[in-house]
Design a protein around this motif. Structure first.
Motif, mmCIF file in Angstrom:
data_model
loop_
_atom_site.group_PDB
_atom_site.id
_atom_site.type_symbol
_atom_site.label_atom_id
_atom_site.label_comp_id
_atom_site.label_asym_id
_atom_site.label_seq_id
_atom_site.Cartn_x
_atom_site.Cartn_y
_atom_site.Cartn_z
ATOM 1 N N GLN A 97 25.962 -45.473 37.939
ATOM 2 C CA GLN A 97 25.904 -46.906 37.655
ATOM 3 C C GLN A 97 24.748 -47.251 36.727
ATOM 4 O O GLN A 97 24.842 -48.181 35.939
ATOM 5 N N GLU A 98 23.670 -46.514 36.854
ATOM 6 C CA GLU A 98 22.487 -46.764 36.022
ATOM 7 C C GLU A 98 22.510 -45.943 34.730
ATOM 8 O O GLU A 98 21.531 -45.919 33.985
ATOM 9 N N CYS A 99 23.628 -45.250 34.487
ATOM 10 C CA CYS A 99 23.817 -44.407 33.293
ATOM 11 C C CYS A 99 22.802 -43.263 33.215
ATOM 12 O O CYS A 99 22.429 -42.828 32.121
ATOM 13 N N HIS A 100 22.371 -42.760 34.365
ATOM 14 C CA HIS A 100 21.494 -41.589 34.429
ATOM 15 C C HIS A 100 22.357 -40.364 34.729
ATOM 16 O O HIS A 100 22.312 -39.788 35.813
ATOM 17 N N VAL A 101 23.158 -39.980 33.758
ATOM 18 C CA VAL A 101 24.143 -38.921 33.959
ATOM 19 C C VAL A 101 23.478 -37.586 34.273
ATOM 20 O O VAL A 101 23.946 -36.829 35.129
ATOM 21 N N GLY A 102 22.368 -37.280 33.620
ATOM 22 C CA GLY A 102 21.666 -36.020 33.877
ATOM 23 C C GLY A 102 21.223 -35.905 35.325
ATOM 24 O O GLY A 102 21.411 -34.858 35.960
ATOM 25 N N GLU A 103 20.644 -36.998 35.855
ATOM 26 C CA GLU A 103 20.211 -36.999 37.255
ATOM 27 C C GLU A 103 21.411 -36.900 38.187
ATOM 28 O O GLU A 103 21.354 -36.226 39.216
ATOM 29 N N ALA A 104 22.500 -37.563 37.815
ATOM 30 C CA ALA A 104 23.714 -37.506 38.637
ATOM 31 C C ALA A 104 24.229 -36.069 38.712
ATOM 32 O O ALA A 104 24.618 -35.597 39.788
ATOM 33 N N PHE A 105 24.226 -35.365 37.585
ATOM 34 C CA PHE A 105 24.658 -33.962 37.583
ATOM 35 C C PHE A 105 23.728 -33.100 38.432
ATOM 36 O O PHE A 105 24.179 -32.182 39.114
ATOM 37 N N MET A 124 32.954 -35.817 42.267
ATOM 38 C CA MET A 124 33.379 -35.167 41.022
ATOM 39 C C MET A 124 34.085 -36.177 40.124
ATOM 40 O O MET A 124 33.893 -36.182 38.909
ATOM 41 N N GLU A 125 34.915 -37.035 40.705
ATOM 42 C CA GLU A 125 35.607 -38.064 39.931
ATOM 43 C C GLU A 125 34.604 -39.069 39.350
ATOM 44 O O GLU A 125 34.731 -39.478 38.197
ATOM 45 N N LEU A 126 33.603 -39.446 40.148
ATOM 46 C CA LEU A 126 32.556 -40.342 39.641
ATOM 47 C C LEU A 126 31.865 -39.730 38.434
ATOM 48 O O LEU A 126 31.604 -40.409 37.437
ATOM 49 N N MET A 127 31.544 -38.458 38.539
ATOM 50 C CA MET A 127 30.854 -37.792 37.431
ATOM 51 C C MET A 127 31.758 -37.724 36.209
ATOM 52 O O MET A 127 31.314 -37.918 35.085
ATOM 53 N N SER A 128 33.016 -37.457 36.437
ATOM 54 C CA SER A 128 33.965 -37.381 35.336
ATOM 55 C C SER A 128 34.023 -38.721 34.605
ATOM 56 O O SER A 128 33.946 -38.777 33.376
ATOM 57 N N GLN A 129 34.151 -39.792 35.362
ATOM 58 C CA GLN A 129 34.237 -41.121 34.756
ATOM 59 C C GLN A 129 32.885 -41.567 34.195
ATOM 60 O O GLN A 129 32.820 -42.189 33.143
ATOM 61 N N GLY A 130 31.803 -41.228 34.912
ATOM 62 C CA GLY A 130 30.468 -41.620 34.466
ATOM 63 C C GLY A 130 30.074 -40.964 33.157
ATOM 64 O O GLY A 130 29.458 -41.581 32.288
ATOM 65 N N SER A 131 30.458 -39.719 32.995
ATOM 66 C CA SER A 131 30.098 -39.015 31.761
ATOM 67 C C SER A 131 30.879 -39.556 30.566
ATOM 68 O O SER A 131 30.491 -39.369 29.423
ATOM 69 N N LYS A 132 31.986 -40.250 30.825
ATOM 70 C CA LYS A 132 32.761 -40.868 29.751
ATOM 71 C C LYS A 132 32.323 -42.303 29.500
ATOM 72 O O LYS A 132 32.888 -42.990 28.662
ATOM 73 N N GLY A 133 31.332 -42.764 30.285
ATOM 74 C CA GLY A 133 30.860 -44.140 30.145
ATOM 75 C C GLY A 133 31.793 -45.139 30.774
ATOM 76 O O GLY A 133 31.741 -46.328 30.472
ATOM 77 N N VAL A 134 32.674 -44.668 31.692
ATOM 78 C CA VAL A 134 33.677 -45.548 32.291
ATOM 79 C C VAL A 134 33.102 -46.315 33.472
ATOM 80 O O VAL A 134 33.465 -47.450 33.727
#
Length: 139
Positions: A97-105, A124-134
């Motif tokens: 939600q905070e666009c901290h994809v690296g920390e999320a991974f 895993m679905e959250l990461m998939s969507q988050g990495s696409k900026g969705v």
């Protein structure tokens, strides 16, 4: 939700015994009302009462702290003695939600070693969507 907070205050005044589950419900009510100051006070109270060691209280604090307070969520998460799939998923969702994809991974990577792999579908679905900026925060 306001009624829940008022009821809890009455319980305290009347010295009615409460437990960590009551407390987790009250913290959730604060999140629903966006009562940030009250949420901070309840967090402090949970530390004093020892409820912070309860997984239900810890998970609730992590989940509500993600509403723009990812640093606070991370502190609570790090202090938890025990974590389940809810704890881990809340942190992944908060970082997304905070666009901290690296920390999320990073959290997801640690989660792989900590929980049953069958429980990882939603993160895993959250990461998939988050990495696409969705993944976006919706008010």
């Amino acid at each position: 939700m306001e009624d829940a907070l008022q009821m809890f205050v009455q319980m305290l005044k009347m010295k009615v015994v409460h437990n960590e589950f009551t407390f987790a419900a009250v913290i959730s009510a604060c999140a629903g009302l966006a009562a940030i100051q009250m949420g901070k006070q309840l967090h402090a109270y949970s530390l004093c009462r020892g409820y912070i060691d309860s997984m239900s209280v810890g998970n609730t604090l992590v989940t509500i702290s993600n509403c723009g307070y990812i640093t606070a969520a991370s502190v609570v998460f790090d202090q938890m003695n025990e974590r389940d799939v809810v704890s881990w998923t809340a942190m992944v969702a908060g970082y997304c939600q905070e666009c901290h994809v690296g920390e999320a991974f990073q959290v997801l990577s640690c989660m792989r070693n900590a929980v049953d792999h069958g429980s990882m579908k939603i993160p895993m679905e959250l990461m998939s969507q988050g990495s696409k900026g969705v993944v976006k925060v919706v008010d």
